[in-house]
Every structure is written in structure tokens, then in C-alpha cells.
Design a protein around this motif. Structure first.
Motif, PDB file in Angstrom:
ATOM      1  N   VAL B  19       0.841  -1.195   0.000  1.00 52.37           N
ATOM      2  CA  VAL B  19       0.000   0.000   0.000  1.00 52.37           C
ATOM      3  C   VAL B  19       0.878   1.248   0.000  1.00 52.37           C
ATOM      4  CG1 VAL B  19      -1.801   1.261   1.248  1.00 52.37           C
ATOM      5  CG2 VAL B  19      -1.900  -1.240   1.130  1.00 52.37           C
ATOM      6  N   LEU B  23       0.744   4.320  -2.827  1.00 58.60           N
ATOM      7  CA  LEU B  23       0.286   5.667  -2.455  1.00 58.60           C
ATOM      8  C   LEU B  23       1.418   6.670  -2.312  1.00 58.60           C
ATOM      9  CD1 LEU B  23      -2.459   4.734   0.202  1.00 58.60           C
ATOM     10  CD2 LEU B  23      -2.751   5.216  -2.240  1.00 58.60           C
ATOM     11  N   THR B  41      -9.977   3.754  -4.475  1.00 55.13           N
ATOM     12  CA  THR B  41      -9.790   2.790  -3.386  1.00 55.13           C
ATOM     13  C   THR B  41      -8.542   1.966  -3.704  1.00 55.13           C
ATOM     14  OG1 THR B  41     -11.247   1.218  -4.479  1.00 55.13           O
ATOM     15  CG2 THR B  41     -12.244   2.670  -2.849  1.00 55.13           C
ATOM     16  N   THR B  42      -7.497   2.690  -4.072  1.00 56.28           N
ATOM     17  CA  THR B  42      -6.229   2.104  -4.507  1.00 56.28           C
ATOM     18  C   THR B  42      -5.725   1.009  -3.563  1.00 56.28           C
ATOM     19  OG1 THR B  42      -5.746   4.344  -5.249  1.00 56.28           O
ATOM     20  CG2 THR B  42      -3.937   2.756  -5.330  1.00 56.28           C
ATOM     21  N   PHE B  44      -7.203  -1.651  -2.624  1.00 58.46           N
ATOM     22  CA  PHE B  44      -8.211  -2.392  -1.878  1.00 58.46           C
ATOM     23  C   PHE B  44      -9.144  -3.117  -2.835  1.00 58.46           C
ATOM     24  CE2 PHE B  44     -11.993  -3.393   0.421  1.00 58.46           C
ATOM     25  CZ  PHE B  44     -11.500  -3.819   1.620  1.00 58.46           C
ATOM     26  N   VAL B 263      -3.536   9.774   0.255  1.00 61.67           N
ATOM     27  CA  VAL B 263      -4.609   8.804   0.516  1.00 61.67           C
ATOM     28  C   VAL B 263      -5.937   9.398   0.046  1.00 61.67           C
ATOM     29  CG1 VAL B 263      -5.933   7.653   2.341  1.00 61.67           C
ATOM     30  CG2 VAL B 263      -3.435   7.715   2.464  1.00 61.67           C
ATOM     31  N   TYR B 270     -12.297   3.632   3.189  1.00 60.34           N
ATOM     32  CA  TYR B 270     -11.023   3.397   2.504  1.00 60.34           C
ATOM     33  C   TYR B 270      -9.899   4.160   3.204  1.00 60.34           C
ATOM     34  CZ  TYR B 270      -7.157   3.554  -0.665  1.00 60.34           C
ATOM     35  OH  TYR B 270      -5.881   3.462  -1.171  1.00 60.34           O
ATOM     36  N   ARG B 271     -10.178   5.398   3.525  1.00 58.82           N
ATOM     37  CA  ARG B 271      -9.191   6.247   4.211  1.00 58.82           C
ATOM     38  C   ARG B 271      -8.686   5.565   5.490  1.00 58.82           C
ATOM     39  NH1 ARG B 271     -12.365  10.481   7.377  1.00 58.82           N
ATOM     40  NH2 ARG B 271     -12.278   8.805   8.912  1.00 58.82           N
ATOM     41  N   TRP B 273      -8.824   2.399   6.337  1.00 61.39           N
ATOM     42  CA  TRP B 273      -8.098   1.178   6.015  1.00 61.39           C
ATOM     43  C   TRP B 273      -6.693   1.520   5.520  1.00 61.39           C
ATOM     44  CZ3 TRP B 273      -6.164  -0.387   1.212  1.00 61.39           C
ATOM     45  CH2 TRP B 273      -5.621  -1.678   1.191  1.00 61.39           C
ATOM     46  N   ALA B 274      -6.620   2.476   4.611  1.00 60.56           N
ATOM     47  CA  ALA B 274      -5.336   2.790   3.968  1.00 60.56           C
ATOM     48  C   ALA B 274      -4.329   3.359   4.968  1.00 60.56           C
ATOM     49  CB  ALA B 274      -5.561   3.770   2.809  1.00 60.56           C
ATOM     50  N   ARG B 277      -3.030   0.618   7.052  1.00 57.14           N
ATOM     51  CA  ARG B 277      -2.058  -0.213   6.330  1.00 57.14           C
ATOM     52  C   ARG B 277      -0.701   0.483   6.224  1.00 57.14           C
ATOM     53  NH1 ARG B 277      -2.383  -4.519   7.606  1.00 57.14           N
ATOM     54  NH2 ARG B 277      -0.589  -4.850   6.253  1.00 57.14           N
TER      55      ARG B 277
END
Lengths: 307, 307
Positions: B19, B23, B41-42, B44, B263, B270-271, B273-274, B277
Motif C-alpha cells: 500500500v 500511495l 480505493t487504490t 483495496f 490517501v 477506505y481512508r 483502512w489505507a 495499512r
């Protein structure tokens, strides 16, 4: 306050809720910690409130976990209102003070309770042995610096009470110095209370046996050994002196405006539930409100829609 | 480092995980935020790892929530190791820097991410407009004071980057002053990195439309109006200037030792989660270890059993 049946040194005890009433220490008279079982689950489960509780017996971990989850949601909602109210000038704030012997679970309680709050409005401070700079000041100096601002929740893992606990037991200052600190603390806390600080002082009460078990567990788990300090064994040897020092704190510093609560802490699930309830009851009693401003919403809505 | 394909100003990009790789901003060349969709949603869902994922389509909130829960457990375990390692002299620490337009979700991200950590080892700091005392110092003075110590996770909601964002857009200092700050920041961050700080700098990228929706929601909910400030509308009008200022930051200050990550933040799930990660990948790359001491466990076990 007049009409009190058992007035503490600071006035009559009043209580913001049922768990607070059960765990509260009425100051002014001697406290015998030996008579309070550390594995008690006082007040759990709470009175039925019409809602269904999970079956499977009272006093059980699962029910406590569910109850603690509901309390966490309550704490989060109340904190948001407290924080919001401060933006409109409400100076009120809450300070949870956690004290207890080594392994009594101060850190675990902080983790559990702080987990319910938005970190933006929650300040956690763990007090260690004072630095040289801190020792060069009055003992309340570093405590003042860590107090929560209006709208915030402060959580102290240890506190100014160390200055009448380890300082007394280890003789870090002469008896005349620590002896006058009880009054100093009461006066200082009364000032905070008058300025809008709700103090919730919690003694996490564990048994000496339970401490041995927890220290042995640290010693026996290679991934937990880093938490073990040889000093823990030396402190444990002073258990009776610490107990006496704690009893003095509970007797002299449980005041109407800043009472102490003794939370039986041999059972972690009960400890977490009880401290959550104490906070929730105090926050609910404050009943903070969302500000209702005179914002010209139509004007700003129009400007936003045009932008 | 030699052999880099797209070297940033600080050297070759290296990445601690998938990830992060997706990003990460390669500094040194112009960045066009307009070309990066804020609702992306890069990465994911992540590559299948053999485990079953919930059905019902990729990129869905539920899967992200489950994934975020797993990440939270990972973060907690890594933090404990980082904290433990510091007790044995490991100086490493992690600093998450969150920047983004109003309503981009800095506070929500702090809440989500900090929720995974033990508060004892996590320091959250929200930077507001500098006080008179802070303004009387170099702009990095107040930032230095808020840095996490060895073993801790620091989280900044806004940061020293405000000194090349609002300071530039609002002309709070002359252009010659903010212009030299990019190099000052890079040099300062390089010093931190050399001293053991892993910087994870995150720009929460929302679209202008999404900001309007979020501001309108605050305005329309009486319990949220306290979050609305008329100044938000004024700041929003400067969107293009802020975008330019952010692009300059990403171009000049994404270095090998302290890269920026963009992000997409229109979708909160998504935010969260990212960012989780990104932190987990950086912490895992540090691979902190529990100290293995030379504690004479037999001796202490005997003393504990006797006490």
C-alpha cells in the motif's frame, strides 16, 4: 452542606449514580482496606433497566463485556457533548486519577477507558519518578501542567498522590513535608473543582496474592519479561507500608468535591466495567449540552451551494 | 542510493509494503492532485493471501471494516514490541503526520488509528493556530516539543506543514520566509530520520464536492453545528491556492527518508483502512523485538513465591 449523615472532611457525600454510591469512600474516618475484598464485583450486574441481559449467570465476564461496550458508547457520546460545550465557553472538564499497587491494572484501565474516547479530547498522562527539573518545583507543579483543558477528559496513571505514597513509604521527604501534603492536596483539588474540574479518583484494589500471580506471569513469559523490574519485588516487600499510606489517603483526601472510589481490581473485567461506569455516571451528571448558536445557517448554506 | 528509476530529492524511493508503494509520492517532480481521483480505493482489496474474504463485491465497506480490524490487531502487537524494545535502548519511534483540507477527515483518522494503540505509547497532538509564545519561536519549535519519545507512536493532526500551507496561502509570512521552509523541513526531517524517527506523512485527499457535502451536513444537523465555523467557507474559497500549496509540499518535501503518501479520502472506510495499512507496513518493516534480558528469573521467582 447541611443534613449529611456521614460528612467527609469536605462536606456531605453526594453521588452521581449507583456505582459511584457503592464504591465511594466517605472520608474523615479510618479506612480498613483489609475488610474490602479485592475480588468483589460490587454493583454488577446493574439493576435491571428493562433491557434484556445475556443469560448465563450474573457476574460473568461476557455480560460485563457487553455492558462495557454499552458504557463505551455512552462515554463517547457524553465526551462529544462535553467537548462541544467547551467551544461555547463551558469550562467543565473531567479528570480520572488512577492509583494502585504495581500490577493493579492502571495501564490496562487507561487502555480500556481511553479506548472509548476520541483522542482529540482525551489526555492521558503517566507520571513516572519526577525528573530533576520537576523535583526542583512544588510537587503539584508537574501535575498542574498535565491537567485537561475545558471540554477534555484527563486520565492520570499515577498522580500527585505518589507524593504521599512512595514519598512517605520510601521516606523521600521528611515526615513533616508529606504530612502537610494531605491538606495541600485537598485545597488544590477544591480549587480545581470550583473551576469546573470533576475529579474521579480511583484506587484499584488488588490482593497481595493476585499481585504475586501477576508478577510471576511476567517473569514466566519471555515476551512479558521486559515489564518485570527487580524493583517490583522490593516494592512488594513494602506492601503493609503502602497499604497504610493508601488508607491514610482514603481517610484524609476523600472529600465531597473530590471523593475517592475503591474499585476491587482482582478481576479485570469488573475493574474495566466499574471504572467505565464511574466515569459515565459523573459525565451524565454534568449533562453537557451541544451549543445552540445563532448561526445564520441560510446564509452559509447559500454560500456553500454557490462555491 | 544509486540505481533509482525516479529519484526524489532525498534519494531513491524505497517502500515498506504494497500500500505504501501504491500511495507514495515520488518527490522532485510536479504533482497534479487533479489527476488523482479522491474517491479511489487504490490497493483495496489487498492481494488475496489465501484467506477467504466476505462475498458481496470487492471494494466494499464491510470487507474494509474487517480488514481494518485485522490491521488494528497488527498495529497493537507491533506497537507493544516497539514500546518494549525502547526499554532496552532502541530509539526508534514512528510519527504519523496528517494533513488535508477542512473536513478531509484528519480527526476521524486520528480516532480510528489511535484506537488501535495503547494510549500509554501513543501521543496525539492537534496543532492549532500558533499561540503568541509559539510565534515568538522558530516554526519548528512547537513541533519539536510534541515529538514522540523512543518506543512511542506520535500522531499529528496538522503539523509544521501548516507553515508552508496556510502561512503561504494567507501570506502570514513574506514569500522569502515560507519559500526557504521547504529545505528547512527536509533537513529537519532528515535529522529526525537519522535519529530513529520513521515519518509517515499522509495527505488526505478529498474532492471539493465532497467538502461541500460535509460542510452542509454540519450546517444542517443542530448537534453538529458547533463544528461549523464561518471561517470554513472563507477557507474553501481559497481551494485553488491551497491545492497549489499542497502540490508544492508534495513536490518538494517527499524525500526518501520522509516520503509523502496521498490517501484518497472521499470514502471514509477506505481512508481508515489505507492509513492503518501505511502504519502497519512501516511498523512491520521496523520489525521491533521484545528485549531478551539476562534476568535471573529463578532468583526472582523464588523471592516472589516467598513473599
Amino acid at each position: 452542606m447541611a443534613g449529611s449523615r456521614r460528612p467527609g472532611p469536605g462536606g456531605a457525600p453526594t453521588s452521581p449514580g449507583p456505582v459511584s454510591a457503592l464504591l465511594r469512600v466517605d472520608g474523615g474516618s479510618p479506612v480498613d482496606l483489609g475488610s474490602l475484598p479485592a475480588d468483589a464485583t460490587t454493583g454488577f450486574p446493574p439493576e435491571p433497566t428493562g433491557e434484556r441481559r445475556p443469560r448465563g449467570g450474573k457476574h460473568d465476564k461476557r455480560a460485563a463485556r457487553h455492558a462495557a461496550e454499552r458504557t463505551a458508547a455512552e462515554l463517547a457520546a457524553l465526551q462529544e457533548r462535553l467537548y462541544a460545550a467547551a467551544t461555547a465557553g463551558d469550562r467543565r472538564r473531567v479528570l480520572l486519577v488512577l492509583q494502585g499497587m504495581d500490577t493493579s491494572g492502571k495501564g490496562g484501565t487507561v487502555k480500556h477507558v481511553a479506548g472509548a474516547f476520541d483522542p482529540a479530547g482525551c489526555r492521558v498522562h503517566a507520571f513516572k519518578a519526577p525528573t530533576a527539573e520537576e523535583r526542583a518545583h512544588h510537587f503539584l507543579w508537574r501535575i498542574d501542567a498535565a491537567l485537561p483543558p475545558a471540554g477534555a477528559i484527563g486520565i492520570f496513571d499515577r498522580s500527585h498522590y505518589e507524593d504521599v505514597l512512595i514519598a512517605r513509604v520510601r521516606g523521600l521527604v521528611p515526615p513533616a513535608v508529606w504530612a502537610r501534603r494531605y491538606d495541600e492536596i485537598n485545597a488544590w483539588e477544591a480549587g480545581l473543582a470550583a473551576d469546573g474540574v470533576t475529579l474521579v479518583k480511583v484506587f484499584l484494589h488488588i490482593s497481595r496474592d493476585r499481585q504475586r500471580r501477576r508478577l510471576l506471569r511476567r517473569l514466566d513469559d519471555p515476551d512479558k519479561q521486559w515489564k518485570f523490574s527487580p524493583g517490583d519485588v522490593a516494592e512488594r516487600a513494602l506492601w503493609p507500608a503502602y497499604r497504610e499510606a493508601y488508607e491514610a489517603v482514603l481517610e484524609h483526601c476523600s472529600t465531597a468535591v473530590a471523593p475517592w472510589y475503591v474499585v476491587p481490581a482482582d478481576r479485570k473485567w469488573y475493574r474495566n466495567w466499574a471504572v467505565g461506569r464511574l466515569l459515565a455516571e459523573h459525565l451524565a451528571a454534568l449533562d453537557p449540552r451541544f451549543p445552540r448558536g445563532e448561526l445564520d445557517t441560510e446564509r452559509y448554506r447559500a454560500r456553500l451551494l454557490a462555491s
